[in-house]
Design an enzyme around this catalytic site. Sequence first.
Site, PDB file in Angstrom:
ATOM      1  N   GLU A 156       1.253  -1.459   0.305  1.00 46.36           N
ATOM      2  CA  GLU A 156      -0.033   0.140   0.022  1.00 46.36           C
ATOM      3  C   GLU A 156       0.909   1.144   0.504  1.00 46.36           C
ATOM      4  OE1 GLU A 156      -2.405  -0.453   2.994  1.00 46.36           O
ATOM      5  OE2 GLU A 156      -4.077  -2.207   2.246  1.00 46.36           O
ATOM      6  N   GLU A 308      -6.585  -8.140  -0.773  1.00 43.60           N
ATOM      7  CA  GLU A 308      -6.645  -8.426   0.653  1.00 43.60           C
ATOM      8  C   GLU A 308      -8.602  -7.178   0.906  1.00 43.60           C
ATOM      9  OE1 GLU A 308      -4.511  -5.508   2.825  1.00 43.60           O
ATOM     10  OE2 GLU A 308      -2.288  -5.789   2.799  1.00 43.60           O
TER      11      GLU A 308
END
Lengths: 664, 664, 664
Positions: A156, A308
């Site tokens: 991320e 995710e």
Amino acid sequence: MNPGMDAFRARLGGFAFGGDYNPEQWDRAVWDEDVELMRRAGVNLVTLGVFAWASLEPEPGRFTFDWLDDAMDLLHRNGISVDLGTPTAAPPVWLSHEHPEVLPVMEDGEVFGFGNRMHYDPTSPVYREHAARITTALASRYRHHPALAMWHIGNEYGPTAYTTAAAAAFRDWLRRRYGDLDALNDAWYTRFWGQRYSDWEQVGPPEVPRSWSNPARRLDFHRFVSDALLECFVMERDIVRSYRADLPVVTNFMRFHRQTDSWRWAAHEDAVALDIYPDPGQAGSHVAAALNFDLMRSLRGEPWLLMEQAAGAVSQWRVNHVKRPGRMRLGSYQAVAHGADSVLFFQWRAGRGGHERFHSAMLPHSGTRSRTWREVEALGRELPRIAAVAGSGSTAEVAVLFDWNAWWGLEVTHGLPRNDFDYPAIVTAHYRPLLEAQHAVDLVSFGSDFGRYRVVVVPNAYLVDDRCTAALEAFVAAGGTLVCSFFSGVVDERNQVRQPAYPGAFRRLIGAYIDEYAPLETSVAVRFADGCVASADWWQDSLHPETATVLATYLDGDLAGRAAVVTNSLGTGRVVYVGTRLDAGALRDTILDAVAAAGVAPVVRDAPPHVEATVRGGFLFLLNHSGTDTATVPATGVDLLTGASVDGAVTLEPLGVAVIETRS
Amino acid sequence: MNPGMDAFRARLGGFAFGGDYNPEQWDRAVWDEDVELMRRAGVNLVTLGVFAWASLEPEPGRFTFDWLDDAMDLLHRNGISVDLGTPTAAPPVWLSHEHPEVLPVMEDGEVFGFGNRMHYDPTSPVYREHAARITTALASRYRHHPALAMWHIGNEYGPTAYTTAAAAAFRDWLRRRYGDLDALNDAWYTRFWGQRYSDWEQVGPPEVPRSWSNPARRLDFHRFVSDALLECFVMERDIVRSYRADLPVVTNFMRFHRQTDSWRWAAHEDAVALDIYPDPGQAGSHVAAALNFDLMRSLRGEPWLLMEQAAGAVSQWRVNHVKRPGRMRLGSYQAVAHGADSVLFFQWRAGRGGHERFHSAMLPHSGTRSRTWREVEALGRELPRIAAVAGSGSTAEVAVLFDWNAWWGLEVTHGLPRNDFDYPAIVTAHYRPLLEAQHAVDLVSFGSDFGRYRVVVVPNAYLVDDRCTAALEAFVAAGGTLVCSFFSGVVDERNQVRQPAYPGAFRRLIGAYIDEYAPLETSVAVRFADGCVASADWWQDSLHPETATVLATYLDGDLAGRAAVVTNSLGTGRVVYVGTRLDAGALRDTILDAVAAAGVAPVVRDAPPHVEATVRGGFLFLLNHSGTDTATVPATGVDLLTGASVDGAVTLEPLGVAVIETRS
Amino acid sequence: MNPGMDAFRARLGGFAFGGDYNPEQWDRAVWDEDVELMRRAGVNLVTLGVFAWASLEPEPGRFTFDWLDDAMDLLHRNGISVDLGTPTAAPPVWLSHEHPEVLPVMEDGEVFGFGNRMHYDPTSPVYREHAARITTALASRYRHHPALAMWHIGNEYGPTAYTTAAAAAFRDWLRRRYGDLDALNDAWYTRFWGQRYSDWEQVGPPEVPRSWSNPARRLDFHRFVSDALLECFVMERDIVRSYRADLPVVTNFMRFHRQTDSWRWAAHEDAVALDIYPDPGQAGSHVAAALNFDLMRSLRGEPWLLMEQAAGAVSQWRVNHVKRPGRMRLGSYQAVAHGADSVLFFQWRAGRGGHERFHSAMLPHSGTRSRTWREVEALGRELPRIAAVAGSGSTAEVAVLFDWNAWWGLEVTHGLPRNDFDYPAIVTAHYRPLLEAQHAVDLVSFGSDFGRYRVVVVPNAYLVDDRCTAALEAFVAAGGTLVCSFFSGVVDERNQVRQPAYPGAFRRLIGAYIDEYAPLETSVAVRFADGCVASADWWQDSLHPETATVLATYLDGDLAGRAAVVTNSLGTGRVVYVGTRLDAGALRDTILDAVAAAGVAPVVRDAPPHVEATVRGGFLFLLNHSGTDTATVPATGVDLLTGASVDGAVTLEPLGVAVIETRS
């Protein structure tokens, strides 16, 4: 063609199912239970090591790979493949303790300290050197491990940095972009407020207070940060590739993540991957989810990875709602319907401590005696029934523009007629009617090939570059339909107003010029040519048709009698321009009328708006987002999930899913 | 036994009445008027010198005690005793000017500069050295002054500190707590997000941005700050004791003060003292006041001191309401009813300047021609009528848990299913029905002796230690009744989730396990066994009874048909567990039913909820908090305030008070 | 007598019309179009060079005046005069790059960096030296240029500074004010919270967190910053005057600008000038505009300059509304009606880039094909019809107090009974009834000559100095009428409560003392002597009439039966004191009754409240602020705008204006 991803899918025999696994948090004895339960749930891929830097290199240069060897071996013995992470999103405390200059500085000027994650300045040479060392160590050790199926670089990517190192890197980036200071001064319009630079050393990131800084400087700084983060990714990618060239290398994007220009990034990855956490407490969060899924597919025009999602609740918000029964399954199939080749979770087993101890997991704190586990296990057993879907693609005739430069232009440069634009919300408002009418949609950027579509929708593109403008003109001239909303085409890529009149870039397209932009405090009435009356609010372009025809007119307010919506012909194509914020129904009708007029058919007909329908390969996905209503949808074929034959129609339970292999 | 406090009471002949007195703010001529008016108002104790450091030590090491000698002598000549403050809450400007490192650093990273008060880092050796010097000078000079009746150390201990000195002190504290780094890493669960420490020097206070830092690190830092402040108190206490051992040494706590763990502190004081400023503009603020009063009494199980209250309005809030006529008197008796042996005010005379120039005073700006003065004077004359009450204690059969570790767990560690817990509000919601039903209540902590009670109420004890868990089990096994609300028993003292299932610590107590914790956005209906239907909102435990019996069931929502409230037997005792946030009426009934079933009787029967009733010694206190309604309450004896005989019932005027000596 | 301004007006032949012109932002070819369009629009004055420092001195000491020579010459050839700016509000980047210490430090402790404007510490010797150098260079070069008509010093003086240089300058300022430390300690009441200073070096600006700092220190710091900025102005003024003494020297104030005490500043200028941007989206914003216009006229008792207004929208707010058709014209005449001798805009031509690219301009992005241009051009042609008005003055019999010390007292010192006072809103509430009843109003300060008025209105003057108090007493004693509202006269200029009772300064004036100040949460009813019942909220003085008579009484609440409004006689005059916040109608009636009783007549009678009427010289200005209703107003004369004869009444269209030369 993507041989790495083809091999990856082949290895897994269809979809990847699993999640982040952190054996370093648990005693060795727990691992055996983990692996046994993974097998029960059909897990075939786990992501290892994403935050394990401190476990792998507890002191500078001393590596402790034993436990990871053990975990990799154990997983391999049990037929579970590994997506191996480089742990560079969370440097060990010794790095920032010994080299405090690797810590980023935040927008408010404070140093972002150790204790969270992402505590690194992406432009720091020291950080990059250490990140390269651990990545090299990992890659050289595990390149031929039989469990290794994919590389997961960083996590991320998000840090920003207003550091000294960043200032130097920003100057280099600007030198490459502009060549000389005169060009920079021109681009940043520094003649305003006397901001002219006379020496490169005077140039730096926006200074505190940053919000009210030169708008072109802010814009370029956002571009630069995205590129600086991308350099980190590319550096690590090249290292792992140098050890093993045939495995896919990815990183994980986030939902509506303004920091990184995903269009630029996607070209450097082997596959796009997404982390997404729609709020189960917010009605309609599946719409933005669908948009993000379509965006992921569009970035490379390929299947992508759901890297995710949560099995239940997250823990970082004020209130973290659980997913009610069926929602996790529905959301998983939704991702697949839009092109995902994986259903992966953060995380396998709920941690006992740490920041995210209440973030849900496939295996919750309450273990297998839990609703969550039962739903995870059931999904893991069900998913292989649609294995044939994996790897297949889809097509769309409608595209919606979603470009990071347009986003940054609207949100980070201040000084607009309104300063409360929310680009993701605006794009979602234009996307929603297409989704709810069961249309297939791609997302496109300034640099996309519009010629592949019949209809392109451009929501509030305040900033567009010349390339995009020319491409849209060519698209329309060749017969395409463009639907565009207000305050578009206004500035160039330097954030300078196009002259001699609004909307500079799109004036020829829309066949009108705009006298002024007028935010609205209250709503006004708009009458369409067919007599329908709608309401509009928030904004009015003061439109003066030149070659355009009026589609709708204001009934009241300062612009009563003037054009609100116009249409224009260019070549063999057509433009519909909406000069105000129409109410949702009127915007829907305007978009869908244009789509219908362009001859685009929906995936299914006569379905209610809460039903999502997509076609992927030869498979029709039907998803019912209503938690209370069943829905009957026309379809024929075999429902792969139930094995039942579908003859003309299928009925979906609330939150129900059907995946129908159509006999084409 | 508390000989110091016994002597203190004996000296004053009952209650202490008075307040903070700052003669250093006024010309000497004013002092004479002060003392004359003090005598008129019945003042017998004033607190001197709390902020007088700069007046006592205008330059480093040069002391100017003349004015204080004069003031002490004058007070003594007029029969007024002195609670002498060490002035260490407000260091002189020369200290921070010469030693800027004594200034604290705030949560946002900024230095807290000179110009307010509490501008000291409690861990600073330089601060401590100077604080010890002025304390020593004071103690040696005044130890035998005949006016001296009590020592008042510091003031409202509150500063936090993210300084270099604090970092070193925090490491020392952690070393003492954990011994070695491995234990620290385990306790802080640093394996999550790769936060493992390899050297003690890497460890420090939570870093900016602090809010989203390791939850165990944050928790320990709060414990550490409370202890560091306590060290400052103990250091000064020991100094004054070394000069004069027979006088009580106290400091002043604040209402719901999260910074300092009052249970740990109380053991180091000779008496507990409280500053409290209920908002007169907020209905029901007397409930939280009663809770804090009961807490003060419970901390040492003794009478305590009301050290500061306002005669009227304060000045620090957005809107500072005055106390309407009668409210100051009522609030004063309320403190006494709950165990206070003093009625003291901040402050005696309203200052002309400074931050708190509009903070009310016993003697307001408008002097004796004021409502406030008249009410103060009347109270000062009335209070001696109940002098016999001073020093007496009270008993309770019901206890409510109020523990700082439970508080910190819920509020400072983030990452919970909800992150908007308000512990004082939650405890108050559980305490209110007991107060309004005229029950005597003690507050207890993890380490209390529960065996003294019939009923223990445990509101949302997310974090409990093993000691408390064992004690509660023993308490119930021995016949006690435990009433406990949702999300309790979840983590241990390290903020780690207890395994293998929720609610780890309390599973045996409640006879059920919990599958997941689900915040609620809307309300749901709950039906009790008796058919009553209530509403619940905010939260649901997904309860699975094991040995428990269901008391109430959800009627709708995702958990329809499932248990909302359960009861369990353990040994000869009983547990009632409330797995949701019941509406106020249902929570009241649930608690009061359990209390009644445990055989606990209220102080009086048939009194309305706005009447407070407590027994202290042989005295029944009745207080009517309604500003509009009279109330008639069963009672027999003599009302000490009026001298009237009470035979069967007493009628209280709005805001009225009766103190009835019962003929037992 | 103001010979510079007389010459200025004579040169322009009446009103100045034009705006800020930034030729340095445009190619030379654009300048010719600019000048031609200026002539079409009747522009006779432009402001040059305000932000041109970087263009005039691109490197330290190297000046590039060629372009400015060219622009000045071009303008002169076309008959356009120049208001030449010193560019010192926006130092070039090289200054702060080479001398970072010139950057200001903000209230939160952060350095205010380069990238905006106003990035200078006004106390910095380095800044002042460089500002003097560029000012000298400009003044010596252009002093005799035939286009030069006025000097414009700096721009919107606003920076604050918590720097090291500011600390030293603040100490010097305090030394001059107080002489010695004892006096400072007394003034700041440092005996509270032990803040006594023993060495001048210990004294500095309020420290972080600054909001809750010593109230007298904060007050003095605000005074000091205003004076430090004024020093910068005076320094530059003296430089330009030394080169050319006969031209007016001005700077531009802002609407309700708390930072600079305009009363102190005005005496140092040759004329007052104002920048004002009323929010077109906010109903009633013309009331505050009128107040500011009257304030500008009152500062020097002379005509003033409208230096900046927007032709349409601004760009810095969340939502920037355009001025609907007619509003720009109406607002321009409103300024003239209240004494402006100019109608100037920011800016002439809309910029393509920079922070304010969407700030409107006389010549918008869309050029002459725009509503805005048409309205600007029409106004430029119309304005000369009232040229005879320029230079004329007006008189008023009613004054309203608007003093910066009163403002600072209420808003920057904290610790009041309420801490949400909004002084501009309060003064506006008292001013509005006078405006809407067509009364002429002056604004006055503590030092004004009240003897010129029949009525003085004093809104919430918490802080007043002794000079003002004495002047008000003399004014009333001599027959004047004072209307004063609650919480007035409370503290002296040091922010210390006057003794021995509220309201210290005004006790004799109002003939009553006040027991306590009580904020209100809800509203109460008030009955006036004539039986009318009104409502009041927010605040109650607990009034005790001494020599006063009661005008209105509370009907309910804690003060039921007590005085809400009183009147008192003093000498031959009268005081009306309002001890609460009356509803708007009751406040209006109270003020207008007092005005009528004082024998003051409105400008016109029988006009609705949305009509504004002022007399300037022999000219009656009538302005209709309603966007929907016409209004008929009694008048006789000739309407200069239409040339029509007006005989007894004139009818104003919505947003209409009439300027009637009355035959007196």
